[in-house]
Design an enzyme around this catalytic site. Sequence first.
Site, PDB file in Angstrom:
ATOM      1  N   GLY A  12      16.814  -7.495  14.884  1.00 10.06           N
ATOM      2  CA  GLY A  12      17.666  -7.722  13.708  1.00 10.06           C
ATOM      3  C   GLY A  12      19.130  -7.371  13.888  1.00 10.06           C
ATOM      4  N   SER A  13      19.643  -7.462  15.129  1.00  5.97           N
ATOM      5  CA  SER A  13      21.076  -7.159  15.286  1.00  5.97           C
ATOM      6  C   SER A  13      21.930  -8.234  14.617  1.00  5.97           C
ATOM      7  CB  SER A  13      21.442  -7.002  16.766  1.00  5.97           C
ATOM      8  OG  SER A  13      21.379  -8.234  17.434  1.00  5.97           O
ATOM      9  N   ASN A  14      21.461  -9.473  14.630  1.00  6.65           N
ATOM     10  CA  ASN A  14      22.207 -10.524  13.915  1.00  6.65           C
ATOM     11  C   ASN A  14      22.145 -10.302  12.411  1.00  6.65           C
ATOM     12  OD1 ASN A  14      23.417 -12.797  15.657  1.00  6.65           O
ATOM     13  ND2 ASN A  14      21.471 -12.287  16.653  1.00  6.65           N
ATOM     14  N   MET A  90      11.052 -16.184  15.434  1.00  7.98           N
ATOM     15  CA  MET A  90      10.435 -16.827  16.584  1.00  7.98           C
ATOM     16  C   MET A  90       9.211 -17.669  16.205  1.00  7.98           C
ATOM     17  SD  MET A  90      12.707 -15.849  18.531  1.00  7.98           S
ATOM     18  CE  MET A  90      12.547 -15.830  20.283  1.00  7.98           C
ATOM     19  N   ARG A  91       9.296 -18.339  15.067  1.00  4.49           N
ATOM     20  CA  ARG A  91       8.176 -19.158  14.604  1.00  4.49           C
ATOM     21  C   ARG A  91       8.731 -20.530  14.218  1.00  4.49           C
ATOM     22  NH1 ARG A  91       3.175 -17.929  13.321  1.00  4.49           N
ATOM     23  NH2 ARG A  91       3.679 -15.828  14.019  1.00  4.49           N
ATOM     24  N   ASN A 107      20.140 -22.012  12.339  1.00  2.09           N
ATOM     25  CA  ASN A 107      19.542 -21.145  13.356  1.00  2.09           C
ATOM     26  C   ASN A 107      20.600 -20.781  14.395  1.00  2.09           C
ATOM     27  OD1 ASN A 107      17.413 -19.878  14.893  1.00  2.09           O
ATOM     28  ND2 ASN A 107      17.441 -21.654  16.263  1.00  2.09           N
ATOM     29  N   HIS A 109      20.890 -19.790  18.489  1.00  2.00           N
ATOM     30  CA  HIS A 109      20.108 -19.845  19.728  1.00  2.00           C
ATOM     31  C   HIS A 109      20.956 -19.330  20.893  1.00  2.00           C
ATOM     32  CE1 HIS A 109      16.891 -21.177  22.325  1.00  2.00           C
ATOM     33  NE2 HIS A 109      17.837 -21.608  23.147  1.00  2.00           N
TER      34      HIS A 109
HETATM   35  C1  GAR Z   1      19.081 -13.603  19.310  1.00  2.00           C
HETATM   36  O1  GAR Z   1      19.659 -13.560  20.588  1.00  2.00           O
HETATM   37  C2  GAR Z   1      18.812 -15.030  18.920  1.00  2.00           C
HETATM   38  O2  GAR Z   1      19.762 -15.931  19.396  1.00  2.00           O
HETATM   39  C3  GAR Z   1      17.475 -15.273  19.533  1.00  2.00           C
HETATM   40  O3  GAR Z   1      16.762 -14.098  19.312  1.00  2.00           O
HETATM   41  C4  GAR Z   1      17.677 -12.999  19.345  1.00  2.00           C
HETATM   42  C5  GAR Z   1      17.404 -12.110  18.153  1.00  2.00           C
HETATM   43  O4  GAR Z   1      18.119 -10.915  18.252  1.00  2.00           O
HETATM   44  N1  GAR Z   1      16.816 -16.405  18.978  1.00  2.00           N
HETATM   45  C6  GAR Z   1      16.088 -17.243  19.690  1.00  2.00           C
HETATM   46  O5  GAR Z   1      15.862 -17.093  20.867  1.00  2.00           O
HETATM   47  C7  GAR Z   1      15.527 -18.398  18.901  1.00  2.00           C
HETATM   48  N2  GAR Z   1      14.959 -19.372  19.776  1.00  2.00           N
HETATM   49  P1  GAR Z   1      18.267  -9.970  16.988  1.00  2.00           P
HETATM   50  O6  GAR Z   1      16.860  -9.771  16.417  1.00  2.00           O
HETATM   51  O7  GAR Z   1      18.830  -8.706  17.558  1.00  2.00           O
HETATM   52  O8  GAR Z   1      19.179 -10.642  16.023  1.00  2.00           O
END
Ligand code: GAR
Length: 201
Positions: A12-14, A90-91, A107, A109
């Site tokens: 969940g850093s984003n 991731m679903r 989203n 990526h």
């Molecule tokens: C992020 O790097 C995002 O781009 C990626 O998961 C990570 C989640 O990090 N998403 C994917 O790979 C989607 N296909 P976070 O939980 O620290 O935000």
Amino acid sequence: MKKIAVFCSGYGSNLQAIINAVKRGRINAEIGLVLSDRVDAFALVRARRAGIPVLFADPVALPDREEFARYVCRQLTARKIDFVVLAGFMRILAPYLIRRFRNRIINIHPSLLPCFKGAHGIREALSHGVKVTGVTVHFVDEICDNGPIISQGSLKIKEDDCEQSLAKRIHKLEHRLYPEAISLLLEERLRVKGRKVYIDG
Ligand code: GAR
């Protein structure tokens, strides 16, 4: 004020970057819900700390993708959510939900799409030996990691990069790009025409 829901599966850093941007007034919206398909996602802890309503959508109780989407859709409608922001979710979402929220789900990526789609964008860019990689923010359509691209940021891969060191720089870029894109979405400045996204103003 518009309401967004953020969907997360992990750290969940984003989500945290989005929470911070809302607090600083860089995103003019209320985070009305943080939804996770993993009960142990640290993103849920971040949301609770920020006083945001959370929901665990249990994929074991809802094994059918369509049923899962219908359940999620009911929750979004009940909470009057305008936009859905996927942040490490991731679903794959069933077309049912995508149709109901057409051009209202985005989203992020960790690669320069259409390269390295899927769950391991950082690892695959590194092992393929590309010299440049980056981040893509895009609208979600019925095909995984395929929708119209809103924004991209690039960075150089260093010769001594490992997955961790590269991920660190990718995340830093994500935390800047995603709040910017979300803000444009909320201001309704993104116009989708075919595969292209035009930014008004
Ligand atoms: C992020 O790097 C995002 O781009 C990626 O998961 C990570 C989640 O990090 N998403 C994917 O790979 C989607 N296909 P976070 O939980 O620290 O935000």
